[in-house]
Design a protein around this motif. Sequence first.
Motif, PDB file in Angstrom:
ATOM      1  N   VAL A  52       0.846  -1.201   0.000  1.00  0.00           N
ATOM      2  CA  VAL A  52       0.000   0.000   0.000  1.00  0.00           C
ATOM      3  C   VAL A  52       0.880   1.249   0.000  1.00  0.00           C
ATOM      4  CG1 VAL A  52      -1.617   1.338   1.422  1.00  0.00           C
ATOM      5  CG2 VAL A  52      -2.013  -1.094   1.033  1.00  0.00           C
ATOM      6  N   GLN A  53       1.913   1.256   0.823  1.00  0.00           N
ATOM      7  CA  GLN A  53       2.818   2.404   0.878  1.00  0.00           C
ATOM      8  C   GLN A  53       3.539   2.607  -0.453  1.00  0.00           C
ATOM      9  OE1 GLN A  53       5.305   1.575   4.269  1.00  0.00           O
ATOM     10  NE2 GLN A  53       3.827   2.412   5.722  1.00  0.00           N
ATOM     11  N   MET A  54       3.981   1.530  -1.073  1.00  0.00           N
ATOM     12  CA  MET A  54       4.667   1.641  -2.366  1.00  0.00           C
ATOM     13  C   MET A  54       3.707   2.167  -3.435  1.00  0.00           C
ATOM     14  SD  MET A  54       7.069  -1.776  -2.349  1.00  0.00           S
ATOM     15  CE  MET A  54       7.441  -1.655  -4.074  1.00  0.00           C
ATOM     16  N   ARG A  55       2.476   1.683  -3.414  1.00  0.00           N
ATOM     17  CA  ARG A  55       1.468   2.141  -4.376  1.00  0.00           C
ATOM     18  C   ARG A  55       1.187   3.623  -4.179  1.00  0.00           C
ATOM     19  NH1 ARG A  55      -4.068   2.787  -4.714  1.00  0.00           N
ATOM     20  NH2 ARG A  55      -4.972   2.254  -6.713  1.00  0.00           N
ATOM     21  N   ASN A  56       0.999   4.042  -2.934  1.00  0.00           N
ATOM     22  CA  ASN A  56       0.745   5.453  -2.649  1.00  0.00           C
ATOM     23  C   ASN A  56       1.927   6.326  -3.047  1.00  0.00           C
ATOM     24  OD1 ASN A  56      -1.845   5.063  -1.685  1.00  0.00           O
ATOM     25  ND2 ASN A  56      -1.193   4.860   0.436  1.00  0.00           N
ATOM     26  N   SER A  57       3.119   5.843  -2.805  1.00  0.00           N
ATOM     27  CA  SER A  57       4.319   6.588  -3.190  1.00  0.00           C
ATOM     28  C   SER A  57       4.395   6.740  -4.706  1.00  0.00           C
ATOM     29  CB  SER A  57       5.559   5.867  -2.659  1.00  0.00           C
ATOM     30  OG  SER A  57       6.725   6.529  -3.066  1.00  0.00           O
ATOM     31  N   ALA A  58       4.099   5.670  -5.432  1.00  0.00           N
ATOM     32  CA  ALA A  58       4.130   5.732  -6.900  1.00  0.00           C
ATOM     33  C   ALA A  58       3.067   6.702  -7.424  1.00  0.00           C
ATOM     34  CB  ALA A  58       3.918   4.340  -7.490  1.00  0.00           C
ATOM     35  N   ILE A  59       1.868   6.654  -6.834  1.00  0.00           N
ATOM     36  CA  ILE A  59       0.790   7.556  -7.253  1.00  0.00           C
ATOM     37  C   ILE A  59       1.199   9.005  -7.014  1.00  0.00           C
ATOM     38  CG2 ILE A  59      -1.538   8.332  -6.616  1.00  0.00           C
ATOM     39  CD1 ILE A  59      -2.282   5.368  -6.308  1.00  0.00           C
ATOM     40  N   GLU A  60       1.806   9.281  -5.859  1.00  0.00           N
ATOM     41  CA  GLU A  60       2.221  10.651  -5.567  1.00  0.00           C
ATOM     42  C   GLU A  60       3.345  11.104  -6.500  1.00  0.00           C
ATOM     43  OE1 GLU A  60       2.815  11.422  -1.412  1.00  0.00           O
ATOM     44  OE2 GLU A  60       0.753  10.842  -0.940  1.00  0.00           O
ATOM     45  N   GLN A  61       4.242  10.207  -6.853  1.00  0.00           N
ATOM     46  CA  GLN A  61       5.310  10.573  -7.805  1.00  0.00           C
ATOM     47  C   GLN A  61       4.708  10.938  -9.159  1.00  0.00           C
ATOM     48  OE1 GLN A  61       8.068   7.297  -7.844  1.00  0.00           O
ATOM     49  NE2 GLN A  61       9.125   8.000  -6.015  1.00  0.00           N
ATOM     50  N   ILE A  62       3.737  10.172  -9.602  1.00  0.00           N
ATOM     51  CA  ILE A  62       3.063  10.482 -10.871  1.00  0.00           C
ATOM     52  C   ILE A  62       2.351  11.817 -10.754  1.00  0.00           C
ATOM     53  CG2 ILE A  62       1.178   9.789 -12.400  1.00  0.00           C
ATOM     54  CD1 ILE A  62       1.966   6.848 -11.720  1.00  0.00           C
ATOM     55  N   PHE A  63       1.658  12.026  -9.638  1.00  0.00           N
ATOM     56  CA  PHE A  63       0.939  13.280  -9.410  1.00  0.00           C
ATOM     57  C   PHE A  63       1.888  14.472  -9.495  1.00  0.00           C
ATOM     58  CE2 PHE A  63      -0.316  16.620  -6.443  1.00  0.00           C
ATOM     59  CZ  PHE A  63      -1.548  16.975  -6.966  1.00  0.00           C
ATOM     60  N   PHE A  64       3.019  14.386  -8.793  1.00  0.00           N
ATOM     61  CA  PHE A  64       3.963  15.504  -8.792  1.00  0.00           C
ATOM     62  C   PHE A  64       4.606  15.710 -10.162  1.00  0.00           C
ATOM     63  CE2 PHE A  64       3.937  14.988  -4.103  1.00  0.00           C
ATOM     64  CZ  PHE A  64       3.512  16.278  -3.800  1.00  0.00           C
ATOM     65  N   SER A  65       4.658  14.681 -10.973  1.00  0.00           N
ATOM     66  CA  SER A  65       5.155  14.837 -12.344  1.00  0.00           C
ATOM     67  C   SER A  65       4.127  15.548 -13.224  1.00  0.00           C
ATOM     68  CB  SER A  65       5.484  13.483 -12.956  1.00  0.00           C
ATOM     69  OG  SER A  65       6.546  12.875 -12.271  1.00  0.00           O
ATOM     70  N   LEU A  66       2.844  15.265 -12.992  1.00  0.00           N
ATOM     71  CA  LEU A  66       1.779  15.857 -13.807  1.00  0.00           C
ATOM     72  C   LEU A  66       1.338  17.234 -13.320  1.00  0.00           C
ATOM     73  CD1 LEU A  66      -0.483  12.725 -14.366  1.00  0.00           C
ATOM     74  CD2 LEU A  66       1.106  13.769 -15.980  1.00  0.00           C
ATOM     75  N   LEU A  67       1.587  17.550 -12.074  1.00  0.00           N
ATOM     76  CA  LEU A  67       1.119  18.808 -11.503  1.00  0.00           C
ATOM     77  C   LEU A  67       1.630  20.052 -12.242  1.00  0.00           C
ATOM     78  CD1 LEU A  67      -0.653  20.005  -9.322  1.00  0.00           C
ATOM     79  CD2 LEU A  67       1.306  19.929  -7.770  1.00  0.00           C
ATOM     80  N   PRO A  68       2.902  20.135 -12.602  1.00  0.00           N
ATOM     81  CA  PRO A  68       3.346  21.321 -13.354  1.00  0.00           C
ATOM     82  C   PRO A  68       2.642  21.460 -14.706  1.00  0.00           C
ATOM     83  CG  PRO A  68       5.242  20.119 -12.507  1.00  0.00           C
ATOM     84  CD  PRO A  68       4.035  19.276 -12.251  1.00  0.00           C
ATOM     85  N   VAL A  69       2.300  20.342 -15.327  1.00  0.00           N
ATOM     86  CA  VAL A  69       1.582  20.389 -16.603  1.00  0.00           C
ATOM     87  C   VAL A  69       0.211  21.025 -16.391  1.00  0.00           C
ATOM     88  CG1 VAL A  69       0.618  19.014 -18.486  1.00  0.00           C
ATOM     89  CG2 VAL A  69       2.815  18.368 -17.467  1.00  0.00           C
ATOM     90  N   LEU A  70      -0.476  20.594 -15.355  1.00  0.00           N
ATOM     91  CA  LEU A  70      -1.789  21.156 -15.043  1.00  0.00           C
ATOM     92  C   LEU A  70      -1.673  22.630 -14.657  1.00  0.00           C
ATOM     93  CD1 LEU A  70      -4.699  20.304 -15.005  1.00  0.00           C
ATOM     94  CD2 LEU A  70      -4.429  19.607 -12.641  1.00  0.00           C
ATOM     95  N   ASP A  71      -0.653  22.977 -13.894  1.00  0.00           N
ATOM     96  CA  ASP A  71      -0.423  24.390 -13.538  1.00  0.00           C
ATOM     97  C   ASP A  71      -0.190  25.229 -14.792  1.00  0.00           C
ATOM     98  OD1 ASP A  71      -0.701  23.919 -10.821  1.00  0.00           O
ATOM     99  OD2 ASP A  71       1.465  23.768 -10.452  1.00  0.00           O
TER     100      ASP A  71
END
Length: 166
Positions: A52-71
Motif C-alpha cells: 500500500v505504501q509503495m502504491r501510494n508513493s508511486a501515485i504521488e510521484q506520478i501526481f507531482f510529475s503531472l502537476l506542473p503540466v496542469l499548472d
Amino acid sequence: MNEENKKDQEGQEGIGKRQEEEKDKYEEYLNGWKRALADYDNLKKELANERVQMRNSAIEQIFFSLLPVLDNFDQALRFKPDGLDEKSEKWLQGILHVRAQLENVMQDMGFEELGKEGEMFDPHFHSAVDERESDEKESGIILEVHKRGWKRGERLIRPAIVIVSK
C-alpha cells in the motif's frame, strides 16, 4: 510379591515419566507452530502495508510529475485572448478537453482540488499571497486563485495559493 509390586510400580513410574516428557515435547512443538503461524500472519500484514505504501508513493510521484503540466494549463488559460475566430475557439475547446482529462486522472488517483473563487478562506487549505479591497465580497472570500491546491484523503499535498478579500 513385594519385588514384583516394586517392579510394576517402577514400570508405571517410567511410563508416567515418558508420557510427561512426550506431553512436554508436544506442547513445545505446538507452541513453536503457533509462534511460526503468528510470525507468518505478521509478515503478511507487513507486506500488505508495504505494498500500500509503495502504491501510494508511486501515485504521488506520478501526481507531482503531472502537476506542473496542469499548472501550466491553468496559467495559459489566464491569458486567453478575446475575440478568437471559430477555428481557434474549437482548438481551445480541444485543449480544455485535454485539461479536463488530466483533472479526471488526478481525481481517479484520489486527489481533490482545493481553492475556488468565492469560497471562504481556510488557512488549513489555502495560502494567501495578497489581500484586496472588495465592495462585492465580504472579508475572507477567495477572489483569485493563482495555483490550485490539492489533497489526497486527509493529507494536504499543496495549499491553494490565493488572493483574499479584506
